[in-house]
Design an enzyme around this catalytic site. Structure first.
Site, mmCIF file in Angstrom:
data_model
loop_
_atom_site.group_PDB
_atom_site.id
_atom_site.type_symbol
_atom_site.label_atom_id
_atom_site.label_comp_id
_atom_site.label_asym_id
_atom_site.label_seq_id
_atom_site.Cartn_x
_atom_site.Cartn_y
_atom_site.Cartn_z
ATOM 1 N N SER A 303 0.671 -1.226 0.082
ATOM 2 C CA SER A 303 -0.189 0.044 0.017
ATOM 3 C C SER A 303 1.032 1.238 0.107
ATOM 4 O O SER A 303 2.155 1.257 0.199
ATOM 5 C CB SER A 303 -0.899 -0.192 1.223
ATOM 6 O OG SER A 303 -0.182 0.397 2.327
ATOM 7 N N ASP A 304 0.303 2.525 -0.237
ATOM 8 C CA ASP A 304 0.956 3.578 -0.181
ATOM 9 C C ASP A 304 0.748 4.159 1.494
ATOM 10 O O ASP A 304 -0.293 3.338 1.876
ATOM 11 C CB ASP A 304 0.504 4.605 -1.070
ATOM 12 C CG ASP A 304 1.707 5.599 -1.335
ATOM 13 O OD1 ASP A 304 2.713 5.741 -0.450
ATOM 14 O OD2 ASP A 304 1.722 6.340 -2.486
ATOM 15 N N TRP A 305 1.289 5.259 1.744
ATOM 16 C CA TRP A 305 1.082 5.817 3.042
ATOM 17 C C TRP A 305 0.015 5.758 3.633
ATOM 18 O O TRP A 305 -0.924 6.707 3.392
ATOM 19 C CB TRP A 305 1.834 7.107 3.058
ATOM 20 C CG TRP A 305 2.021 7.782 4.363
ATOM 21 C CD1 TRP A 305 1.312 8.509 5.020
ATOM 22 C CD2 TRP A 305 3.359 7.766 5.165
ATOM 23 N NE1 TRP A 305 1.813 9.084 6.100
ATOM 24 C CE2 TRP A 305 3.310 8.482 6.178
ATOM 25 C CE3 TRP A 305 4.640 6.991 4.893
ATOM 26 C CZ2 TRP A 305 4.034 8.665 7.195
ATOM 27 C CZ3 TRP A 305 5.548 7.172 6.042
ATOM 28 C CH2 TRP A 305 5.328 7.960 6.995
ATOM 29 N N ASP A 307 -2.640 4.159 3.063
ATOM 30 C CA ASP A 307 -3.933 4.231 2.503
ATOM 31 C C ASP A 307 -5.042 3.047 2.878
ATOM 32 O O ASP A 307 -6.117 3.300 2.200
ATOM 33 C CB ASP A 307 -3.387 4.071 0.976
ATOM 34 C CG ASP A 307 -3.048 5.530 0.213
ATOM 35 O OD1 ASP A 307 -3.717 6.481 0.782
ATOM 36 O OD2 ASP A 307 -2.282 5.504 -0.555
#
Length: 748
Positions: A303-305, A307
């Site tokens: 995942s991104d930060w 998210d």
């Protein structure tokens, strides 16, 4: 309408090219998985930011950054986490990195199964979070070189200098398609064309990862960002909704990811935003059906930060973090960049026990993560010896940086051959980007927003300093004249201009990225426009140097300049390259990797449709300031003898296209030879043209080289309305350097 020749679901041929798992590694994973508890498996799926493990006071990190033993123990002993990321503030030294990784690996290896943790960093243009590491031009500038060899070398050097800090995983390259000019991360992309992005992105991946499935101590795992469609927000603002029909998603936004995955990319990071109302972190269709089933991706998706939590906090499609975890993991997320706490662990364990996430899904995710850990050789070499990296920040790496930047800078205008400037010229250097490293490096420098570049990069030349060294300080005057958004002492600049032969006017942007870079107007700031107009009234010729991360609109002042140089974000060698281009030591060879718009409401890409041309829309049809692929030189090139090996192409055949390129000018030069193909009639409205090949060549004076390209049926394909990749029979046109030739694709 053409007859349908063939239909290939995108990704159906990927398995043949994809690097398949190694049997010996799979056997080790099987043995390890069989011993793991649920808690240990979920820990491997958890990634925590380093800030959560540092000593703090009143909620702020204590400087110098120091790991908190109690926090580290909780993370590894209790939650069994498998990954850590980020820097925690500003860049640190190699020694500090080594000590940090040693402590974390010791904690990880002290656990029952001795599984090493994997550290990841945003090394997007070199190991930018380590002091003194080489910082290359940003990707948008690299793209202007149209040179795969340079892209490969960037990846190779960045991997070497990152692994020198015992970090085996980089969140790079960015394969987002940079076709929304207002988007604040446009400079992190390789531009607007899918083929260009795919070629340079894959070259970078190969440089990062090396030639073998299991990397050595000089290579790292790449992470493709941001899978997919992230770069096309409807508003132009970061992390806001995109509306991309699946046909367009597959035609323009997926191919570059598919190409890099076919060539062995080990990880992907997921789009933070939403497409057509569905956050990508919640899209099983994109994360599993396409990525893992169609493309046969063997690595893991991170995942991104924050998210996964944002599915609840921002997107509002779930009621709480626990439901968000269920949705994201079931959709296909393998590792959660949580990043601040351990709620993901607690929630996911509970979800498995409740039967809402299957153990099979957990095992699949952990298998993928362990596979990458084995492939970067972490089990055998969890730490690297700093003494094994003598080339770090060395002469060869800096030379490679300079050589790349020299091929990126792009000459957009050179009226009456004002450039190169004559030695002895009296030069006024002015403007907000003239004497700052922030405008050369942009964001993702020694900190996230690049705010400390003037301090950390003070040993490198700004544009002003490099011009002073190149032309002699006695010949160079400097007045700031204007800041990015306000006028300063304009009268001083005007007075100085009266004593100068030429004005080097440096305009553009300060450093930024992501949401802080959102703007409401693509036009260059009003103060800079007014300053340019004031300098033009002096009557002295203006050389406009643009140091910017995206193409800011300058149509109001472009006619006032005798020459225009686009320097993008050239990195630490940018000042030298600008000065050496002004002096003629460098003959510019960069070409625009995006369409430079003339107006803020006319953001039409080069591969537009026929209904977007001036012929159909005289008032607002395609009429950019400069076209994709445009770039001038101090020499001249002539294209002749465009030849096709046949005027008919059939399935399973190859069409060879050749052209002679000659240097007809008075000095050596480099030229990016671009091959475009137009599908003249198609069942889905065809673009006016598409880039289908490019090669960078060097030519001496009076030298001629023959450049050849090959095309097969698949190179002419597109996604039809049934979401099938097809090549249809019919007429095609080839375009190279102003020359044209026709051929026919036949299936009979």
């Amino acid at each position: 309408m053409k007859t349908l020749m063939t239909a290939l679901i995108l990704g159906a041929t990927s398995l043949q090219a994809q690097v398949l798992p190694n049997a010996a590694i799979e056997k080790k994973i099987d043995a390890l998985l069989s011993k793991m508890t649920l808690e240990e498996k979920v820990g491997q799926m958890t990634q925590i930011t380093i800030e959560s493990l540092l000593k703090t006071q009143d909620g702020k990190v204590i400087l110098p950054m120091t790991l908190d033993p109690q926090k580290v123990d909780v993370a590894f002993s209790k939650y069994k986490i498998g990954s850590v990321l980020n820097i925690g503030g500003d860049a640190i030294t190699r020694d500090a990195w080594q000590k940090r990784i040693e402590i974390l690996q010791k904690a990880a290896l002290a656990q029952r199964l001795k599984i090493p943790m994997m550290y990841g960093v945003d090394a997007i243009r070199g190991n930018n979070y380590t002091l003194d590491a080489v910082m290359f031009p940003q990707q948008i500038a690299q793209a202007a070189s149209f040179n795969r060899e340079h892209a490969f070398r960037v990846g190779e050097i960045a991997a070497y200098e990152t692994r020198a800090t015992s970090v085996p995983w980089v969140f790079s390259p960015v394969l987002d398609l940079g076709r929304q000019a207002a988007w604040p991360r446009i400079w992190e992309t390789y531009g607007e064309d899918p083929y260009l992005v795919a070629e340079l992105g894959t070259a970078t991946v190969k440089g990062f990862q090396g030639p073998n499935l299991v990397t050595d101590k000089f290579h790292v795992a790449a992470c493709l960002k941001h899978y997919m469609g992230y770069s096309m927000p409807l508003s132009g603002h970061d992390r806001t909704p995109a509306w991309i029909p699946e046909r367009e998603l597959r035609e323009y936004f997926l191919p570059q990811f598919a190409h890099a995955i076919e060539n062995g990319a080990k990880t992907v990071m997921v789009n933070s935003a939403e497409i057509n109302g569905v956050p990508v972190h919640a899209s099983k269709h994109i994360l599993t059906d396409i990525l893992k089933d169609e493309l046969h991706f063997q690595g893991f998706a991170v995942s991104d930060w924050q998210d996964i939590q944002y599915l609840h906090l921002r997107h509002r499609i779930t009621k709480d973090n626990k439901e968000s975890t269920m949705v994201a993991v079931n959709a296909g997320i393998d590792m959660s960049m949580v990043p601040f706490d351990f709620t993901f662990c607690d929630d996911l364990i509970a979800l498995v026990k409740e039967g809402k996430v299957s153990e099979a899904r957990i095992d699949d995710a952990v298998r993928r993560i362990l596979r990458v850990k084995y492939e970067v050789n972490l089990f055998d070499e969890p730490l690297n010896n700093p003494k094994d990296y003598p080339l770090f920040n060395g002469k060869a790496h800096h030379q490679a940086n300079y050589d790349l930047a020299a091929e990126c800078i792009t000459l957009l205008k050179n009226q009456n051959n004002i450039l190169p400037l004559k030695q002895g010229s009296k030069i006024l250097v002015t403007g907000p980007t003239a004497n700052t490293m922030r405008s050369l490096n942009g964001g993702w420098a020694r900190n996230w927003q690049g705010t400390n570049s003037d301090e950390t990069e003070k040993n490198h030349n700004t544009i002003l300093e490099a011009i002073q060294q190149t032309f002699g300080a006695q010949n160079v005057a400097y007045e700031a004249g204007a800041d990015f958004s306000k006028l300063l002492d304009v009268d001083k600049a005007i007075a100085s201009a009266k004593n100068s032969d030429v004005i080097v006017l440096c305009l553009g942007e300060n450093s930024y990225t992501e949401n802080p870079g959102n703007i409401g107007d693509l036009n260059l700031d009003k103060a800079q426009i007014e300053f340019a107009e004031a300098m033009a009234k002096t009557g002295k010729p203006i050389v406009l140097v643009l140091a910017e991360g995206r193409p800011r609109i300058i149509s109001a002042i472009e006619p006032l300049a005798s020459a225009v140089l686009q320097s993008y974000l050239l990195g630490n060698e940018g000042g030298n390259v600008v000065a050496h281009t002004l002096s003629g030591k460098i003959n510019p060879s960069g070409k625009l990797p995006y369409t430079y718009p003339r107006a803020a409401n006319s953001l039409i890409n080069y591969y537009h449709k026929y209904t977007e041309t001036k012929a159909y829309d005289e008032a607002a049809g395609y009429d950019p300031q400069w076209e994709f692929g445009f770039g001038l030189s101090y020499t001249s090139f002539e294209y002749k003898n465009l030849k096709l090996s046949n005027n008919i192409l059939k399935p399973n055949e190859t069409l060879t296209i050749s052209v002679d390129v000659s240097n007809t000018g008075a000095r050596e030069g480099k030229e990016a030879v671009l091959l475009y193909v137009s599908d003249l009639i198609a069942s889905v409205t065809p673009e006016v043209k598409r880039l289908r090949g490019f090669e960078k060549i060097a030519l001496k004076v009076d030298e001629t080289k023959t450049v050849s390209f090959t095309l097969q049926a698949k190179d002419l394909s597109f996604i039809n309305s049934a979401l099938e990749r097809v090549t249809e029979p019919g007429d095609f046109e080839v375009k190279i350097g102003g020359l044209k030739a026709d051929f026919v694709y036949k299936t009979e």
